[in-house]
Design a protein around this motif. Structure first.
Motif, PDB file in Angstrom:
ATOM      1  N   ARG A   2       0.836  -1.188   0.000  1.00 42.78           N
ATOM      2  CA  ARG A   2       0.000   0.000   0.000  1.00 42.78           C
ATOM      3  C   ARG A   2       0.878   1.248   0.000  1.00 42.78           C
ATOM      4  NH1 ARG A   2      -5.271   1.102   0.943  1.00 42.78           N
ATOM      5  NH2 ARG A   2      -5.822   3.122   1.841  1.00 42.78           N
ATOM      6  N   VAL A   3       0.587   2.179  -0.885  1.00 42.10           N
ATOM      7  CA  VAL A   3       1.335   3.427  -0.972  1.00 42.10           C
ATOM      8  C   VAL A   3       0.383   4.589  -0.716  1.00 42.10           C
ATOM      9  CG1 VAL A   3       3.063   2.491  -2.542  1.00 42.10           C
ATOM     10  CG2 VAL A   3       1.011   3.597  -3.475  1.00 42.10           C
ATOM     11  N   ASP A   4       0.954   5.753  -0.537  1.00 40.65           N
ATOM     12  CA  ASP A   4       0.143   6.934  -0.235  1.00 40.65           C
ATOM     13  C   ASP A   4      -0.534   7.506  -1.466  1.00 40.65           C
ATOM     14  OD1 ASP A   4       0.920   6.830   2.469  1.00 40.65           O
ATOM     15  OD2 ASP A   4       2.752   7.953   2.024  1.00 40.65           O
ATOM     16  N   CYS A   5       0.157   7.459  -2.602  1.00 39.89           N
ATOM     17  CA  CYS A   5      -0.370   8.125  -3.795  1.00 39.89           C
ATOM     18  C   CYS A   5       0.224   7.508  -5.053  1.00 39.89           C
ATOM     19  CB  CYS A   5      -0.044   9.622  -3.737  1.00 39.89           C
ATOM     20  SG  CYS A   5      -0.538  10.581  -5.185  1.00 39.89           S
ATOM     21  N   ILE A   6      -0.596   7.393  -6.079  1.00 35.54           N
ATOM     22  CA  ILE A   6      -0.128   7.045  -7.415  1.00 35.54           C
ATOM     23  C   ILE A   6      -0.633   8.115  -8.373  1.00 35.54           C
ATOM     24  CG2 ILE A   6      -0.349   5.460  -9.366  1.00 35.54           C
ATOM     25  CD1 ILE A   6      -0.386   3.151  -7.425  1.00 35.54           C
ATOM     26  N   ILE A   7       0.281   8.678  -9.147  1.00 36.82           N
ATOM     27  CA  ILE A   7      -0.077   9.624 -10.206  1.00 36.82           C
ATOM     28  C   ILE A   7       0.029   8.876 -11.523  1.00 36.82           C
ATOM     29  CG2 ILE A   7       0.543  11.770 -11.366  1.00 36.82           C
ATOM     30  CD1 ILE A   7       1.672  12.760  -8.715  1.00 36.82           C
ATOM     31  N   ALA A  26       4.677   6.314  -8.019  1.00 36.84           N
ATOM     32  CA  ALA A  26       4.056   6.019  -6.726  1.00 36.84           C
ATOM     33  C   ALA A  26       4.847   6.689  -5.620  1.00 36.84           C
ATOM     34  CB  ALA A  26       4.007   4.509  -6.497  1.00 36.84           C
ATOM     35  N   VAL A  27       4.124   7.152  -4.603  1.00 36.55           N
ATOM     36  CA  VAL A  27       4.719   7.888  -3.490  1.00 36.55           C
ATOM     37  C   VAL A  27       4.379   7.182  -2.177  1.00 36.55           C
ATOM     38  CG1 VAL A  27       4.776  10.090  -2.263  1.00 36.55           C
ATOM     39  CG2 VAL A  27       4.453  10.063  -4.750  1.00 36.55           C
ATOM     40  N   LEU A  28       5.389   7.035  -1.323  1.00 35.45           N
ATOM     41  CA  LEU A  28       5.200   6.490   0.020  1.00 35.45           C
ATOM     42  C   LEU A  28       6.066   7.282   0.986  1.00 35.45           C
ATOM     43  CD1 LEU A  28       4.000   4.294   1.913  1.00 35.45           C
ATOM     44  CD2 LEU A  28       6.027   2.895   1.382  1.00 35.45           C
ATOM     45  N   HIS A  29       5.455   7.759   2.063  1.00 37.01           N
ATOM     46  CA  HIS A  29       6.164   8.515   3.091  1.00 37.01           C
ATOM     47  C   HIS A  29       6.973   9.683   2.491  1.00 37.01           C
ATOM     48  CE1 HIS A  29       4.750   5.428   5.654  1.00 37.01           C
ATOM     49  NE2 HIS A  29       5.702   4.535   5.406  1.00 37.01           N
ATOM     50  N   GLY A  30       6.376  10.346   1.515  1.00 41.20           N
ATOM     51  CA  GLY A  30       6.978  11.546   0.966  1.00 41.20           C
ATOM     52  C   GLY A  30       8.052  11.332  -0.084  1.00 41.20           C
ATOM     53  N   ARG A  31       8.299  10.085  -0.465  1.00 39.73           N
ATOM     54  CA  ARG A  31       9.341   9.794  -1.450  1.00 39.73           C
ATOM     55  C   ARG A  31       8.793   8.947  -2.597  1.00 39.73           C
ATOM     56  NH1 ARG A  31      14.474  11.068   0.344  1.00 39.73           N
ATOM     57  NH2 ARG A  31      14.547  11.716   2.533  1.00 39.73           N
ATOM     58  N   VAL A  32       9.435   9.096  -3.745  1.00 42.04           N
ATOM     59  CA  VAL A  32       9.084   8.267  -4.891  1.00 42.04           C
ATOM     60  C   VAL A  32       9.557   6.843  -4.616  1.00 42.04           C
ATOM     61  CG1 VAL A  32       9.418   7.898  -7.359  1.00 42.04           C
ATOM     62  CG2 VAL A  32       9.259  10.231  -6.454  1.00 42.04           C
ATOM     63  N   GLY A  41       0.262  -3.463  -9.317  1.00 43.16           N
ATOM     64  CA  GLY A  41       0.020  -4.230  -8.097  1.00 43.16           C
ATOM     65  C   GLY A  41       0.037  -3.411  -6.832  1.00 43.16           C
ATOM     66  N   LEU A  42       0.442  -2.152  -6.925  1.00 44.13           N
ATOM     67  CA  LEU A  42       0.439  -1.283  -5.743  1.00 44.13           C
ATOM     68  C   LEU A  42      -0.973  -0.764  -5.492  1.00 44.13           C
ATOM     69  CD1 LEU A  42       3.688   0.827  -6.329  1.00 44.13           C
ATOM     70  CD2 LEU A  42       3.413  -1.255  -4.958  1.00 44.13           C
ATOM     71  N   VAL A  43      -1.340  -0.657  -4.225  1.00 42.52           N
ATOM     72  CA  VAL A  43      -2.635  -0.116  -3.828  1.00 42.52           C
ATOM     73  C   VAL A  43      -2.403   1.260  -3.229  1.00 42.52           C
ATOM     74  CG1 VAL A  43      -4.658  -0.435  -2.359  1.00 42.52           C
ATOM     75  CG2 VAL A  43      -3.533  -2.429  -3.384  1.00 42.52           C
ATOM     76  N   ALA A  44      -3.122   2.266  -3.731  1.00 44.34           N
ATOM     77  CA  ALA A  44      -2.874   3.644  -3.312  1.00 44.34           C
ATOM     78  C   ALA A  44      -4.027   4.209  -2.497  1.00 44.34           C
ATOM     79  CB  ALA A  44      -2.639   4.528  -4.528  1.00 44.34           C
ATOM     80  N   ALA A  45      -3.679   4.952  -1.453  1.00 44.66           N
ATOM     81  CA  ALA A  45      -4.697   5.664  -0.689  1.00 44.66           C
ATOM     82  C   ALA A  45      -5.327   6.765  -1.535  1.00 44.66           C
ATOM     83  CB  ALA A  45      -4.078   6.263   0.576  1.00 44.66           C
TER      84      ALA A  45
END
Length: 552
Positions: A2-7, A26-32, A41-45
């Motif tokens: 799970r990641v924070d954001c996908i653009i 994809a972004v997690l904890h403020g980093r690419v 396969g990544l799930v984004a908030a």
């Protein structure tokens, strides 16, 4: 995972040589953390559909003045006056507004900024005319260069300025009869600043908030403030504390790297010896990715616009005038060396070639002593730089942080002051690329306009206001200009390898643009729209509503 954001559905110009383009990140904890197919396969908030827009690393202005710029947004604006009559009219309107305010103080100063004598035919405002326009209220007019100001007759009377004042590295300008005109150059500005400063903490925080809102709307995610805390460029001895307060209140929309000015450093006792710095041994690099103490700003000379930059040859309009240093040369050298030995990176303001030579001499001494800085040493502006000096800077690995929009705003005046030959060797950009030095995106705002895309256009075109090409051999390509505002600025500010690219492990700072600045006609780069800006993947500006929530 799970990641924070996908653009997604984006045209991403990563600035990463190994993977220069992608369609997703994809972004997690403020980093690419992933790009392209690696996002599968990544799930984004949060999923952001860019709708085919261009995504670039967030812009990084390596030399601006955030507190100063924020104050100009709160002061009377004198930029782009069509002559002295319009200037006096703006002062009169400010005076009228002041009179209409509840509990108005008839002796309150009118503070105006953005003045440039090139807008008024080279003629400065008359002190008595300022008095008439202001209805007797004192007036302080700040020159856009930051290297001079004008005080009205009433203001001079309140400050006790009579023309007998003498300054090392500054001047109270007198008329033919020996009377002060109201024009104060360089360190002589202390006469008014010592009375009207410091600014309150609340005022500085408000200025930072105002500046930050503009920055975010322009795609800026990092800014270096080139001089706070003291000297003629500072607004308060507590400016860094105001930055901390603004950060705590959530008002900083960009990552900030303020520089302290060299005036605030002192010889601090350390046993039988001393060190040049601050009690406690604070030095460059203190802080984190949101707020970091940058290099110390050392002023060596003035400006071309004010004819105070120190040149080996005289100015064309006054051949006997070579400008002047900001103090005794040996004292300046000694203070810079002592500061560097105590752990401060040096950002040396050097515009004229003699000042650049002084900076290079200081750097050579530090190299010989084996003194290594915690952040990169740098030269600010580099107005006139010889080929020999450029080669030595390349050997030393020290970049020049130049401001290409100066050429659009002031290039015609520069040409008149220093001539075509020196103009061709001033504010060099392509030469830095050829020498293997990073080119940093930089505006010196509010000395000149600072919208990054407009500055990039200026770096590509190098056109003056009249349409003259100012140093054709120093033009950048559009790709080089974009790299300057991303990778180049990160390297010059000590953040290479951590920001400036959209690659795994890098800070997820980005700008979403309506078009590709490397593909449009150069004359259109400055008109590209910034649709959204994000710092660490979180929106700070979202004009297009891409992120689906209010920006910070």
């Amino acid at each position: 995972m799970r990641v924070d954001c996908i653009i997604e559905h984006a045209r991403i110009l990563t600035q990463d040589e190994e993977r220069p383009a992608s369609d997703r990140l994809a972004v997690l904890h403020g980093r690419v953390v992933a790009l392209g197919d690696d996002c599968a396969g990544l799930v984004a908030a949060r999923t952001v559909d860019a709708g085919g827009a261009v995504v670039v690393p967030g812009f990084n202005d390596a030399h601006a003045h955030s507190v100063w710029f924020g104050h100009t947004l709160l002061e009377t604006d004198l930029s782009a006056c069509a002559g002295l009559d319009e200037l006096y009219e703006r002062i009169a309107r400010a005076a009228e507004r002041g009179r209409s305010e509840p509990e108005a103080d008839p002796d309150a100063w009118i503070v105006a900024s953005g003045y440039n004598q090139m807008d008024t035919g080279g003629v400065y405002p008359d002190a008595a005319a300022l008095d008439r326009a202001a209805g007797g209220r004192p007036v302080w007019v700040k020159h856009t260069s930051g290297h001079s100001c004008i005080v009205s007759g009433r203001g001079m009377a309140l400050l006790g300025i009579d023309g007998t004042e003498r300054f090392d590295g500054g001047l109270v300008v007198l008329d033919d009869a020996g009377r002060p005109t109201g024009l104060l150059e360089e360190s002589a500005m202390e006469l008014v600043q010592s009375r009207l400063l410091p600014a309150s903490q609340d005022r500085i925080v408000a200025a930072l908030a105002a500046a930050g809102a503009v920055y975010a709307a322009e795609g800026l995610t990092s800014v270096t403030d080139a001089g706070i805390g003291g000297g003629w460029i500072g607004h308060s001895a507590q400016e860094f504390a105001a930055y901390q307060t603004a950060l705590e209140r959530g008002l900083l929309r960009t990552r900030m790297q303020p520089m302290l000015v060299g005036d605030v450093l002192r010889d601090v006792p350390l046993g039988a010896e001393t060190f040049r710095g601050l009690p406690g041994g604070l030095r460059s690099g203190l802080g984190d990715e949101r707020l970091q103490l940058g290099p110390v700003k050392m002023f060596l000379d003035g400006s071309i616009l004010g004819n105070t930059a120190r040149m080996s040859e005289g100015y064309c309009n006054h051949p006997g005038n070579h400008g002047y240093f900001q103090g005794d040369v040996e004292e300046m050298r000694g203070r810079a060396l002592a500061a560097a030995r105590a752990g401060w990176a040096l950002a040396m303001h050097a515009v004229g070639d003699e000042a650049v030579g002084l900076a290079i001499g200081i750097l050579r001494e530090l190299e010989a002593e084996g003194v290594r800085p915690p952040l990169p040493h740098r030269i600010e502006h580099g107005g006139v730089v010889t080929d020999t000096q450029l080669a030595e800077l390349a050997r030393l690995g020290v970049p020049i942080v130049a401001q290409p929009y100066f050429l659009r705003a002031y290039g015609d005046g520069f040409r008149g002051y220093i001539g075509d030959a020196r103009a061709a060797a001033s504010f060099r950009l392509a030469s830095l690329v050829r020498a293997g030095l990073p080119v940093a995106g930089s505006s010196d705002r509010p000395v000149a306009p600072g919208r990054p895309l407009a500055v990039m256009q200026a770096a590509v075109e190098r056109l003056t206001d009249s349409g003259w090409v100012y140093g054709a051999d120093e033009r950048l390509t559009a790709a080089e200009a974009l790299r300057a505002y991303t990778v180049g600025s990160a390297e010059a500010t000590g953040w290479g390898g951590r920001k400036g690219r959209l690659a795994p492990g890098y800070l997820a700072d980005l700008a979403v643009l309506s078009d590709d600045p490397t593909r449009v006609d150069p004359g259109r780069i400055g008109r590209i729209e910034v649709l959204a800006t994000a710092v660490g993947g979180a929106p700070t500006h979202d004009a297009a509503g891409l992120f689906g929530e209010a920006a910070a």
